[in-house]
Design an enzyme around this catalytic site. Structure first.
Site, PDB file in Angstrom:
ATOM      1  N   ASP A   1       0.828  -1.200   0.000  1.00  0.00           N
ATOM      2  CA  ASP A   1       0.000   0.000   0.000  1.00  0.00           C
ATOM      3  C   ASP A   1       0.866   1.255   0.000  1.00  0.00           C
ATOM      4  O   ASP A   1       2.044   1.223   0.372  1.00  0.00           O
ATOM      5  CB  ASP A   1      -0.943   0.008   1.207  1.00  0.00           C
ATOM      6  CG  ASP A   1      -0.185  -0.070   2.534  1.00  0.00           C
ATOM      7  OD1 ASP A   1       0.762  -0.875   2.630  1.00  0.00           O
ATOM      8  OD2 ASP A   1      -0.525   0.674   3.464  1.00  0.00           O
TER       9      ASP A   1
ATOM     10  N   GLU B   1      -0.004  -1.381   5.717  1.00  0.00           N
ATOM     11  CA  GLU B   1       1.058  -0.945   6.626  1.00  0.00           C
ATOM     12  C   GLU B   1       0.908   0.529   6.972  1.00  0.00           C
ATOM     13  O   GLU B   1       1.148   0.945   8.110  1.00  0.00           O
ATOM     14  CB  GLU B   1       2.427  -1.209   5.995  1.00  0.00           C
ATOM     15  CG  GLU B   1       3.606  -1.024   6.938  1.00  0.00           C
ATOM     16  CD  GLU B   1       4.121   0.414   7.031  1.00  0.00           C
ATOM     17  OE1 GLU B   1       4.898   0.709   7.957  1.00  0.00           O
ATOM     18  OE2 GLU B   1       3.734   1.246   6.169  1.00  0.00           O
TER      19      GLU B   1
END
Length: 401
Positions: A80, A145
């Site tokens: 991400d 994350e």
């Protein structure tokens, strides 16, 4: 006659990173990244590929190579990225992965698709060369994350990090010039204040949720100051109120308000210390007339204490000098990373954080130097071999294959 080893061409390595950047995975859509990475390994039958679903369009990826029994080295990277912000501030489309001035520009170029791509290319080259690994390499590519390490938490709970011999997290560390062994923890919390609505001309008939929230605000800032111990590498605890909102309209007493706070912890203070302190404030205020407060936490992470003299640090320094020709600084990080979750897995192992990237994480015109990215591949490849072949690692490793 010795057979010449064919390596992946430089242009192909660059294209892999560009393709990852071109996939818009802003706090979502990691499945497309996972599918792309998986496709790169489809020609190799001896690769174990597992996709672990977290939510729609959000799949973690666990990819393992190596047949032999022996140590398992974990390779961690997240898929991400954060939002690009105001696109007018960018010189190039943040998802075009434009190359200019020996740099690749784009959201995630530094944080951390260059690190992830370097790990991927490392595994691909080892497979191309048919290297007989004295152990296994396991890529742990995660979702979420940037908003809470919840992909790493899921993989840890499902056992994918159990019995690792070591872990390398490919987050950016000043163009690969730092090796991070310790990191701050993080606690994100939200406090909600419930009041009672009334006309602002007759406030005595209501309960002002904002007023009550402000009382908590000041008590929290004051009482968390008692955590005064400092860490020689990480410094002290920090606590900031970072978001606040409430009220319905200007002529009404607000019935609802909320704030969010962020605490960065150090190894001397486990997160429970802060939970206890915050919750004691909530309990104390809720004993008073008119107060109704509630608190919740968002994916807190413990600080990583680490060991600057661990074997994985020693090997990383040796490889760094051999491959990059310089002595890396062994230090800490003020930010949290997926390693905090993976270190909670079964067994005992140390982690390090080292990766390519510039000081442009989360900024407009984020970029990575192409040479840094290529150097990272060379480092990871040699380090993986050095680690798995190390006699001390092999002797100490007690994991179960």
């Amino acid at each position: 006659m010795k057979k010449e080893v064919q390596l992946m061409k430089t242009q192909k390595k660059i294209e892999i990173l560009q393709k990852m950047i071109q996939i818009n995975s802003v706090n979502n859509n990691e499945t497309q990244v996972a599918d792309y990475i998986s496709s790169l390994f489809s020609p190799y039958p001896d690769v174990d590929i597992q996709k672990i679903n977290y939510a729609p369009n959000r799949d973690n990826l666990v990819l393992t190579i190596g047949k032999n029994k022996g140590p398992i080295l974990g390779l961690s990277g997240h898929m991400d990225v954060v939002a690009p912000g105001n696109r007018a501030d960018w010189n190039y489309d943040p998802f075009a992965a434009v190359i200019a001035d020996h740099k690749i520009y784009g959201r995630g170029a530094t944080d951390m698709k260059s690190g992830l791509a370097a790990l991927v290319v490392t595994l691909l080259e080892l497979l191309e060369q048919k290297v007989d690994l004295p152990g296994k390499l396991r890529l742990l590519a995660t979702v979420g994350e940037e908003t809470g390490e919840y992909g790493a938490a899921q993989l840890t709970k499902q056992g994918f990090a159990d019995n690792l011999a070591g872990l390398i997290v490919a987050e950016p560390t000043s163009r690969m010039q730092k090796i991070v062994y310790t990191a701050r923890g993080v606690i994100d919390y939200k406090v909600i204040s419930y009041g009672k609505a009334a006309h602002s001309a007759e406030p005595q008939h209501g309960i002002n949720a904002i007023d009550n929230l402000i009382v908590f605000y000041h008590l929290a800032l004051e009482r968390l100051l008692k955590f005064t111990e400092t860490d020689a590498v990480l410094g002290g605890v920090t606590h900031s109120i970072t978001k606040i909102k409430g009220g319905e309209q200007v002529n009404s007493i607000p019935s609802y308000a909320e704030l969010m706070g962020n605490i960065r912890t150090i190894p001397a203070y486990p997160n429970q210390y802060f939970y206890d302190e915050l919750e004691s404030i909530i309990a104390e205020l809720n004993q008073k007339e008119g107060f109704k407060l509630a608190i919740a936490y968002s994916f807190p992470e413990e600080a990583i204490a680490g060991n600057p003299d661990s074997r994985i640090i020693q090997l990383a320094q040796k490889t760094h000098l051999q491959v990059l020709g310089s002595v890396a600084k062994v230090t800490g990080s003020s930010g949290a990373n997926d390693g905090a979750e993976f270190l909670q897995a079964k067994g005992h192992f140390d982690s390090i954080e080292i990766g390519p990237g510039s000081a442009t994480s989360h900024q407009s015109n984020e970029y990575v130097e192409i040479d840094d990215y290529l150097n990272a591949i060379n480092f990871y490849k040699q380090f993986a071999l050095d680690f798995l072949k190390d006699k001390q690692i092999q002797t100490d490793y007690t994991g179960i294959d």
